[in-house]
Design a protein around this motif. Structure first.
Motif, PDB file in Angstrom:
ATOM      1  N   TRP A  23      -5.649   9.065  -3.581  1.00 30.93           N
ATOM      2  CA  TRP A  23      -5.820   8.505  -2.241  1.00 30.93           C
ATOM      3  C   TRP A  23      -5.154   7.132  -2.142  1.00 30.93           C
ATOM      4  O   TRP A  23      -4.589   6.780  -1.109  1.00 30.93           O
ATOM      5  CB  TRP A  23      -7.301   8.391  -1.878  1.00 30.93           C
ATOM      6  CG  TRP A  23      -7.873   9.635  -1.271  1.00 30.93           C
ATOM      7  CD1 TRP A  23      -8.811  10.441  -1.824  1.00 30.93           C
ATOM      8  CD2 TRP A  23      -7.561  10.212   0.003  1.00 30.93           C
ATOM      9  NE1 TRP A  23      -9.093  11.487  -0.978  1.00 30.93           N
ATOM     10  CE2 TRP A  23      -8.343  11.375   0.148  1.00 30.93           C
ATOM     11  CE3 TRP A  23      -6.693   9.873   1.027  1.00 30.93           C
ATOM     12  CZ2 TRP A  23      -8.282  12.187   1.276  1.00 30.93           C
ATOM     13  CZ3 TRP A  23      -6.641  10.683   2.158  1.00 30.93           C
ATOM     14  CH2 TRP A  23      -7.425  11.816   2.268  1.00 30.93           C
ATOM     15  N   TYR A  26      -1.533   7.605  -1.643  1.00 27.86           N
ATOM     16  CA  TYR A  26      -1.330   8.080  -0.275  1.00 27.86           C
ATOM     17  C   TYR A  26      -1.389   6.923   0.725  1.00 27.86           C
ATOM     18  O   TYR A  26      -0.540   6.798   1.596  1.00 27.86           O
ATOM     19  CB  TYR A  26      -2.396   9.141   0.056  1.00 27.86           C
ATOM     20  CG  TYR A  26      -2.382   9.570   1.492  1.00 27.86           C
ATOM     21  CD1 TYR A  26      -1.447  10.482   1.952  1.00 27.86           C
ATOM     22  CD2 TYR A  26      -3.308   9.060   2.401  1.00 27.86           C
ATOM     23  CE1 TYR A  26      -1.423  10.871   3.272  1.00 27.86           C
ATOM     24  CE2 TYR A  26      -3.298   9.456   3.713  1.00 27.86           C
ATOM     25  CZ  TYR A  26      -2.351  10.357   4.154  1.00 27.86           C
ATOM     26  OH  TYR A  26      -2.331  10.737   5.459  1.00 27.86           O
ATOM     27  N   GLN A  27      -2.384   6.078   0.581  1.00 30.42           N
ATOM     28  CA  GLN A  27      -2.527   4.956   1.502  1.00 30.42           C
ATOM     29  C   GLN A  27      -1.338   3.994   1.418  1.00 30.42           C
ATOM     30  O   GLN A  27      -0.827   3.542   2.447  1.00 30.42           O
ATOM     31  CB  GLN A  27      -3.821   4.194   1.214  1.00 30.42           C
ATOM     32  CG  GLN A  27      -5.055   4.974   1.555  1.00 30.42           C
ATOM     33  CD  GLN A  27      -6.322   4.331   1.009  1.00 30.42           C
ATOM     34  OE1 GLN A  27      -6.288   3.349   0.281  1.00 30.42           O
ATOM     35  NE2 GLN A  27      -7.455   4.913   1.345  1.00 30.42           N
ATOM     36  N   VAL A  66      -4.888  15.731  -4.235  1.00 29.50           N
ATOM     37  CA  VAL A  66      -6.208  15.260  -3.817  1.00 29.50           C
ATOM     38  C   VAL A  66      -7.201  16.421  -3.768  1.00 29.50           C
ATOM     39  O   VAL A  66      -8.308  16.324  -4.309  1.00 29.50           O
ATOM     40  CB  VAL A  66      -6.134  14.536  -2.447  1.00 29.50           C
ATOM     41  CG1 VAL A  66      -7.509  14.307  -1.862  1.00 29.50           C
ATOM     42  CG2 VAL A  66      -5.392  13.216  -2.577  1.00 29.50           C
ATOM     43  N   HIS A 114      -7.188  14.868   5.259  1.00 26.04           N
ATOM     44  CA  HIS A 114      -5.860  14.486   4.792  1.00 26.04           C
ATOM     45  C   HIS A 114      -4.793  14.940   5.790  1.00 26.04           C
ATOM     46  O   HIS A 114      -3.893  14.166   6.148  1.00 26.04           O
ATOM     47  CB  HIS A 114      -5.601  15.086   3.411  1.00 26.04           C
ATOM     48  CG  HIS A 114      -4.465  14.480   2.654  1.00 26.04           C
ATOM     49  ND1 HIS A 114      -3.155  14.604   3.055  1.00 26.04           N
ATOM     50  CD2 HIS A 114      -4.442  13.739   1.522  1.00 26.04           C
ATOM     51  CE1 HIS A 114      -2.375  13.979   2.195  1.00 26.04           C
ATOM     52  NE2 HIS A 114      -3.140  13.435   1.261  1.00 26.04           N
TER      53      HIS A 114
END
Length: 136
Positions: A23, A26-27, A66, A114
């Motif tokens: 995560w 991803y962020q 994820v 997501h």
């Protein structure tokens, strides 16, 4: 090979940490892609479209990571709950609440979140095209 309860709890922690790491990637990538799209001084829409295409590919692969990690967390958490139910008498009563903490979210719910976040981010990047058209 059999895991002890302690090893199962440690495994849950490892999978949870792994999910948080995915995560985090991803962020960071999402924030960078949006910032690049909006900070770009180029007047070429194909740069933005290329960025969005690259972002969508990244988001798809990241979603698989994820969700896979989340599935592993749920499997370990479920095993801990089964162990707790079968060996209730042998577990120190003060520690029973600890075995119910940190229940992972269902993988399907994580996938939906997501996908929704990724679609929103892609729309934010694509909305930059409207401002390119206005500048012409």
């Amino acid at each position: 090979m059999q895991l002890t309860l302690s090893e199962a709890i440690s495994s849950l922690r490892v999978f949870s940490d792994q999910t948080h790491k995915f995560w985090g990637y991803y962020q960071a990538f999402t924030a960078a892609a949006i910032a690049f799209a909006w900070a770009s001084t180029t007047q070429q829409s194909r740069v933005i479209i290329g960025l969005v295409f690259a972002y969508v590919l990244f988001a798809l692969f990241n979603c698989r990571l994820v969700v896979g990690s989340q599935r592993a967390s749920v499997a370990v958490w479920n095993a801990i709950q089964e162990y707790k139910a079968r060996h209730l008498a042998s577990i120190t009563p003060e520690f029973l609440p600890i075995l119910s903490l940190n229940q992972p979210e269902p993988p399907g719910q994580v996938r939906a979140m997501h996908v929704a976040l990724s679609a929103g981010a892609a729309c934010v990047m694509l909305s930059r095209l409207l401002f390119l058209k206005c500048a012409d």
